[in-house]
Design a protein around this motif. Structure first.
Motif, short mmCIF file in Angstrom:
data_model
loop_
_atom_site.label_atom_id
_atom_site.label_comp_id
_atom_site.label_asym_id
_atom_site.label_seq_id
_atom_site.Cartn_x
_atom_site.Cartn_y
_atom_site.Cartn_z
N ALA B 67 0.81 -1.23 0.00
CA ALA B 67 0.00 0.00 0.00
C ALA B 67 0.84 1.28 0.00
O ALA B 67 0.29 2.37 0.09
CB ALA B 67 -0.96 -0.01 1.20
N HIS B 68 2.16 1.15 -0.08
CA HIS B 68 2.97 2.35 -0.30
C HIS B 68 4.25 1.98 -1.03
O HIS B 68 5.23 1.54 -0.43
CB HIS B 68 3.30 3.07 1.01
CG HIS B 68 3.99 4.40 0.81
ND1 HIS B 68 3.87 5.45 1.69
CD2 HIS B 68 4.80 4.86 -0.18
CE1 HIS B 68 4.57 6.49 1.26
NE2 HIS B 68 5.17 6.14 0.12
N SER B 69 4.19 2.15 -2.33
CA SER B 69 5.38 1.92 -3.16
C SER B 69 5.32 2.93 -4.30
O SER B 69 4.35 3.68 -4.41
CB SER B 69 5.39 0.49 -3.70
OG SER B 69 4.19 0.20 -4.39
N HIS B 70 6.36 2.95 -5.10
CA HIS B 70 6.42 3.90 -6.21
C HIS B 70 6.89 3.19 -7.47
O HIS B 70 7.74 2.30 -7.40
CB HIS B 70 7.37 5.05 -5.88
CG HIS B 70 6.92 5.84 -4.69
ND1 HIS B 70 5.92 6.77 -4.77
CD2 HIS B 70 7.30 5.80 -3.39
CE1 HIS B 70 5.72 7.30 -3.57
NE2 HIS B 70 6.53 6.72 -2.70
N SER B 71 6.37 3.61 -8.60
CA SER B 71 6.74 2.97 -9.87
C SER B 71 8.19 3.23 -10.23
O SER B 71 8.72 2.63 -11.15
CB SER B 71 5.82 3.44 -10.99
OG SER B 71 5.88 4.84 -11.12
N VAL B 301 -6.23 9.48 -2.86
CA VAL B 301 -5.26 10.49 -3.30
C VAL B 301 -4.15 10.60 -2.26
O VAL B 301 -4.27 10.11 -1.14
CB VAL B 301 -5.92 11.87 -3.51
CG1 VAL B 301 -6.97 11.80 -4.60
CG2 VAL B 301 -6.50 12.41 -2.20
N LYS B 302 -3.09 11.28 -2.66
CA LYS B 302 -1.91 11.39 -1.80
C LYS B 302 -1.53 12.85 -1.60
O LYS B 302 -1.57 13.64 -2.55
CB LYS B 302 -0.75 10.66 -2.48
CG LYS B 302 0.65 10.92 -1.91
CD LYS B 302 1.00 9.96 -0.81
CE LYS B 302 2.40 10.17 -0.26
NZ LYS B 302 3.47 9.80 -1.16
N LEU B 303 -1.19 13.20 -0.38
CA LEU B 303 -0.61 14.51 -0.08
C LEU B 303 0.69 14.27 0.70
O LEU B 303 0.82 13.25 1.37
CB LEU B 303 -1.58 15.36 0.76
CG LEU B 303 -2.92 15.68 0.10
CD1 LEU B 303 -3.83 16.42 1.09
CD2 LEU B 303 -2.75 16.52 -1.16
N GLN B 390 0.49 8.11 6.24
CA GLN B 390 1.51 7.32 5.55
C GLN B 390 2.88 7.54 6.19
O GLN B 390 3.24 8.67 6.50
CB GLN B 390 1.56 7.72 4.06
CG GLN B 390 0.42 7.14 3.25
CD GLN B 390 0.53 5.63 3.02
OE1 GLN B 390 1.57 5.01 3.30
NE2 GLN B 390 -0.54 5.04 2.52
N HIS B 391 3.61 6.49 6.34
CA HIS B 391 4.90 6.38 7.03
C HIS B 391 4.68 6.34 8.55
O HIS B 391 5.08 5.42 9.20
CB HIS B 391 5.90 7.48 6.68
CG HIS B 391 6.30 7.53 5.23
ND1 HIS B 391 6.49 6.39 4.50
CD2 HIS B 391 6.54 8.56 4.39
CE1 HIS B 391 6.84 6.72 3.26
NE2 HIS B 391 6.87 8.03 3.17
N SER B 392 4.05 7.39 9.09
CA SER B 392 3.66 7.40 10.50
C SER B 392 4.80 6.95 11.40
O SER B 392 4.61 6.21 12.35
CB SER B 392 2.44 6.45 10.65
OG SER B 392 1.72 6.76 11.82
N SER B 454 7.06 -0.77 2.15
CA SER B 454 8.48 -0.67 1.75
C SER B 454 8.84 0.72 1.25
O SER B 454 10.02 1.06 1.23
CB SER B 454 8.75 -1.67 0.62
OG SER B 454 8.03 -1.29 -0.55
N ASP B 455 7.84 1.49 0.77
CA ASP B 455 8.12 2.74 0.08
C ASP B 455 9.07 2.50 -1.10
O ASP B 455 9.87 3.37 -1.45
CB ASP B 455 8.71 3.79 1.03
CG ASP B 455 8.63 5.21 0.49
OD1 ASP B 455 7.88 5.43 -0.49
OD2 ASP B 455 9.31 6.10 1.03
N ALA B 456 9.00 1.31 -1.69
CA ALA B 456 9.89 1.00 -2.82
C ALA B 456 9.84 2.16 -3.82
O ALA B 456 8.78 2.72 -4.04
CB ALA B 456 9.44 -0.30 -3.49
#
Ligand SMILES: [Zn+2]
Lengths: 350, 553
Positions: B67-71, B301-303, B390-392, B454-456
């Motif tokens: 639920a938290h990664s990046h392309s 959405v993301k902020l 997110q991250h928290s 992971s915040d990949a």
């Protein structure tokens, strides 16, 4: 392994084909301070090529019509943060700007920071893009600045913006009873001394030509050929002096150079606004003339002709930064033979 | 696909459905789960079905949801990996990594020999020399690989690159540092290291990285990467611009390819150049929901509110960061949005019933988020909002109590404990606050539903590795950091499946193996609940199933 390039020694190589560094002014200030208003005023009045980089967070944008009318380019930073993305957006944007305008580079790039942008953190990205940091201008709302600087969450950000400023523009001075005097004192105290110990220069935004603040003069001028010096001051320099309230001596500050509203009667506080006449000087005399500027000169800029040189010469003073350079790339531009100089606030003479 | 029913048999199916926690087989039809049970039970209830026994030896779970990664994780694999730890690429091949300077140079020589154009630059990423003895990587080392080809080594910290002389000559600064962040030798010549903002001096290379994220090939590799590590759904959490039809098209058309191996959830972030008003942003977010396809699911959405803790840019409440080694206090981090802008966007999204995921690393940022959520809830009642922190990372017990009261979720950056835990212990916040960072057990105690991530590509993509971090809290040097914040394996499993799906508003479709849900599965070599917790991350991923179709052929 076969070596093709000579080992790294010997005389420094001259960078090949590197373009003249674009001058970049960072325009900061908290949300609602009036950055965009100032920028729009600049764009509405200038005829010079100003490129604007807006940090487009939300609806707070530069007036699209003004930008569209304008000769320069506008690019949008695609990230609210230009400090911590892996790949730095500002450097990339400036790079893009440089390639888009390679045939006619802008005279000045203004980067409008987000309301919480901290100029000190952004400045390195300007250098990384191989641009020149032209100055940091921070807009502060005369009515709100003191409250903002003490506010939970953002107080330290606001204080850091002021601390990084070369020049603070007070906005909304008409909304405060004292014309901004208290806000000015607060800004000076909060910003602290500059690197050289001087206090920060604060000007009234409603009264000052935004083009001058951002390093571009606003008027269209005919090209002035170099002419022999006919001056009354030694070395061709009109000594900086206080322009008295209501009176703009026409021979010193011609209306088409400094619009009369620059120094209105109630400017708070009064600034030394003067004109340095450099027409017809050669390079050495020009440098000598600049040396006569007071140490606390805030801003001076112009494109002039030096005797004996074919190319126009850019003169650039922001705070302590002083630069004089040939601009063969601007050969077709109109030049002037006067520099408008904004000095420090007037202090009562003891 | 079509009319037929397929039943996947397994050594065991772990469903994550507490009503039927395990079973033997999963029947699928038309991309959905038809039922669970034994093959006989399923046949007697549903009639004939084809048995697929490829996972008969494996343990099957709901496909992992990151639920938290990046392309960027897909983009960066356009270049070769040069990190310290072994890492599997999107092709499934394990890269051994570079455990010394010599291994890095050997890798570069091999890659140099593969390139024919002598001016084409060579870049590798993930270089992580903090465990190396001896010399620091410099241009002089890279010059032994090539004196003509620009070489750029991107470090794992993402705050530093090392380049060779050819690159510095190309950019015109081989003889003098043009700015701070470019260390020099005694004579003033740059050593080749470019720190922080100075990284952009390697302009062509960094621009290539930026461009790669907008590339269909990167989207494809991202999904391949997900398949390799057992994720059937991965997020692009608001780093890529999704502002116009062409951005949407990049995702939907790439993912419409036959056999595309994962579902992607790209989150719209209005700060990535959207440009309109808050109300327009909310309308666009609502519009995006209607553009979802089978494999691309728009929605939340993301902020982004603050920076990172290891970069000292996260916003911390007092007492803030540890001082510098010489005792100089460190300032606070930075805001990426003014509170007024956060409030304006939050109001607009909340009113449009769009779930907002907000990046908050520091506890001061968490406070601002909680104040904002409290305000929007007072103004507009929407109970099932699932707004997520997110991250928290530094969220405290009292903040988790507030989050529980406000009905919020968290997505906790557990991988930080392994990858930066030692730095947090020694340099950023000190032993006590490092021990309660990424506090999964506190979130449980205070009643907040959470995922872990992971915040990949900030850390490698892989839910088994992330579970391992949350369960063991072991740092890179082997220290157990904050044993009281460790969580049980079955809790960690929920965090990478059903609870991750919940905060993406996809738990009605994903995250557990139940009749009616999408048939997304992962097959593992063993049951993570039964192996030594320290070997969870070593479990073999045998394959995934997305929409009833085994991926990767
Ligand atoms: Zn992220």
């Amino acid at each position: 392994m076969a070596s093709v390039v000579p080992p790294p020694s010997g005389p420094p190589a001259v960078p090949r084909g590197r373009p003249v560094a674009l001058p970049v002014t960072l325009l900061g200030g908290y949300l609602g301070a009036g950055k965009t208003t100032l920028l729009n005023r600049l764009l509405a009045t200038t005829t010079r090529r100003v490129a604007v980089v807006v940090n487009d967070v939300g609806a707070i944008g530069v007036d699209a019509a003004l930008v569209a009318d304008h000769d320069g380019a506008t690019l949008t930073l695609t990230n609210g943060c230009i400090c911590c993305s892996i790949v730095d957006d500002l450097a990339t944007t400036l790079d893009e700007l440089r390639s888009l305008t390679s045939d006619a580079p802008p005279e000045l790039v203004v980067v409008e920071l987000s309301g919480v942008g901290e100029p000190a953190r952004v400045a390195p990205h300007v250098l990384a893009a191989r641009c020149r940091l032209d100055g940091v201008v921070v807009v502060a709302d005369a009515e709100a600045i003191e409250e903002l600087a003490g506010r939970r969450y953002v107080g330290d950000t606001v204080r850091s913006q002021l601390a990084a400023a070369d020049l603070v523009v007070l906005s909304k001075t008409d909304l405060v009873a004292d014309g901004g005097a208290a806000a000015r004192a607060f800004v000076v105290a909060t910003a602290g001394p500059r690197g050289d110990g001087r206090e920060v220069v604060v000007v009234d935004g409603s009264q000052v030509d935004p083009g001058t603040l951002l390093g571009v003069t606003t008027a269209t001028r005919p090209a002035t050929p170099a002419r022999p010096a006919t001056r009354d001051a030694p070395g061709g320099v009109v000594p900086p002096h206080v322009v008295p309230p209501n009176v703009v001596p026409p021979h010193v500050v011609p209306p088409h150079v400094v619009p009369p509203h620059v120094v209105p009667p109630h400017v708070v506080p009064p600034h030394v606004v003067s004109v340095l006449d450099v027409g017809g000087l050669d390079r050495a005399a020009l440098l000598a003339a600049l040396d006569t500027l007071p140490a606390d000169t805030a801003r001076a800029k112009g494109l002039v002709r030096c005797a004996g040189e074919d190319d126009p010469v850019e003169v650039h003073v922001v705070g302590r930064r002083r630069e004089v350079r040939s601009r063969p790339d601007l050969a077709a531009w109109t030049t002037d033979d006067r520099l408008v100089v904004i000095g420090a606030p007037v202090r009562p003479t003891p | 696909m079509g009319e037929g029913v397929t039943v996947f048999t397994a050594r065991r199916v772990v469903t994550l459905d507490p009503a039927i926690p395990t079973c033997e087989a999963v029947a699928v039809r038309d991309g959905r789960i038809l039922g669970v049970g034994t093959v006989d039970e399923l046949r007697s209830a549903r009639g004939p079905m084809r048995v697929d026994d490829r996972f008969a030896d494996a343990v099957v779970l709901p496909g992992f949801v990151e639920a938290h990664s990046h392309s960027f994780e897909g983009a960066i694999w356009a270049w070769e990996y040069a990190g310290f730890f072994p890492r599997r690429g999107p092709d499934g091949e394990l890269r051994p990594g570079c455990r010394s300077l010599d291994e890095l140079l050997a890798l570069l020589r091999r890659l140099d020999a593969e390139l024919s154009d002598p001016t084409e630059s060579l870049m590798v990423w993930g270089f992580d020399p903090i465990y190396f003895q001896g010399e620091r990587l410099a241009a002089a080392h890279l010059d032994t690989v090539s004196t003509t080809r620009p070489i750029c080594v991107l470090h794992a910290s993402l705050h530093l690159v090392t380049v060779n002389t050819a690159l510095m000559v190309r950019e015109g600064f081989a003889d003098a540092a043009p700015m701070d962040g470019v260390p020099t030798d005694g004579s003033g010549r740059p050593l080749g290291e470019l720190q922080e903002a100075a990284m952009s001096l390697a302009r062509a290379e960094l621009r290539a990285v930026t461009r790669a994220t907008r590339d269909a090939a990167a989207v494809r590799r991202f999904a391949e990467m997900a398949r390799v590590v057992g994720c059937t759904t991965v997020t692009e959490l608001g780093a890529a611009p999704i502002n116009r039809d062409s951005d949407v098209e990049l995702w939907t058309s790439t993912a419409s390819a036959e056999g595309f191996p994962a579902r992607l959830v790209p989150l719209f972030n209005p700060a990535r150049g959207f440009g309109g008003t808050a109300v327009e942003a909310a309308a666009w977010a609502a519009e995006l929901r209607t553009r979802s396809t089978d494999k691309i699911r728009f929605g939340p959405v993301k902020l982004v509110l603050d920076g990172s803790i290891q970069g000292y840019t996260a916003r911390l409440n007092p007492p803030g960061y540890l001082p510098l080694p010489d005792g100089t206090p460190r300032g606070n981090g930075l805001w990426l949005l003014p509170p007024e802008q956060l409030r304006e966007w939050f109001h607009a999204f909340h009113r449009a019933h769009v779930t907002v995921h907000t990046h908050v690393n520091g506890d001061e940022a968490t406070d601002l988020l909680l104040d904002t959520v409290e305000e929007v809830l007072a103004e507009h009642s929407w109970l099932d909002h699932r707004h997520t922190a997110q991250h928290s990372q530094l969220t405290t017990a009292h903040q988790y109590r507030r989050m529980a009261a406000l009905g919020m979720c968290a997505n906790i950056f557990s991988n930080h404990i392994f990858h930066w835990g030692d730095q947090h212990h020694d340099l950023t916040v000190g032993p006590d606050r490092a021990a309660r960072m990424d506090a999964c057990a506190t979130a449980d105690r205070e009643g907040v539903r959470y995922s872990v991530h992971s915040d990949a590509s900030v850390t490698p993509l892989g839910s088994l590795h992330t579970m391992w971090c949350a369960v063991n809290r072991v740092t890179a040097t082997g220290r157990v950091l904050g044993p009281n914040e460790r969580i049980p394996v079955d809790r960690a499993l929920r965090a990478v499946t059903i609870d991750a799906a919940h905060q993406l508003r996809l738990d009605h479709l994903l995250g557990s193996i139940e009749a009616g849900k999408l048939a997304d599965l992962v097959a593992l070599g063993d049951d993570p609940r039964e192996v030594d917790p320290m070997s969870i991350r070593d479990l073999e991923v045998r394959g995934t199933v997305v929409g009833g179709e085994p991926t990767g052929g």
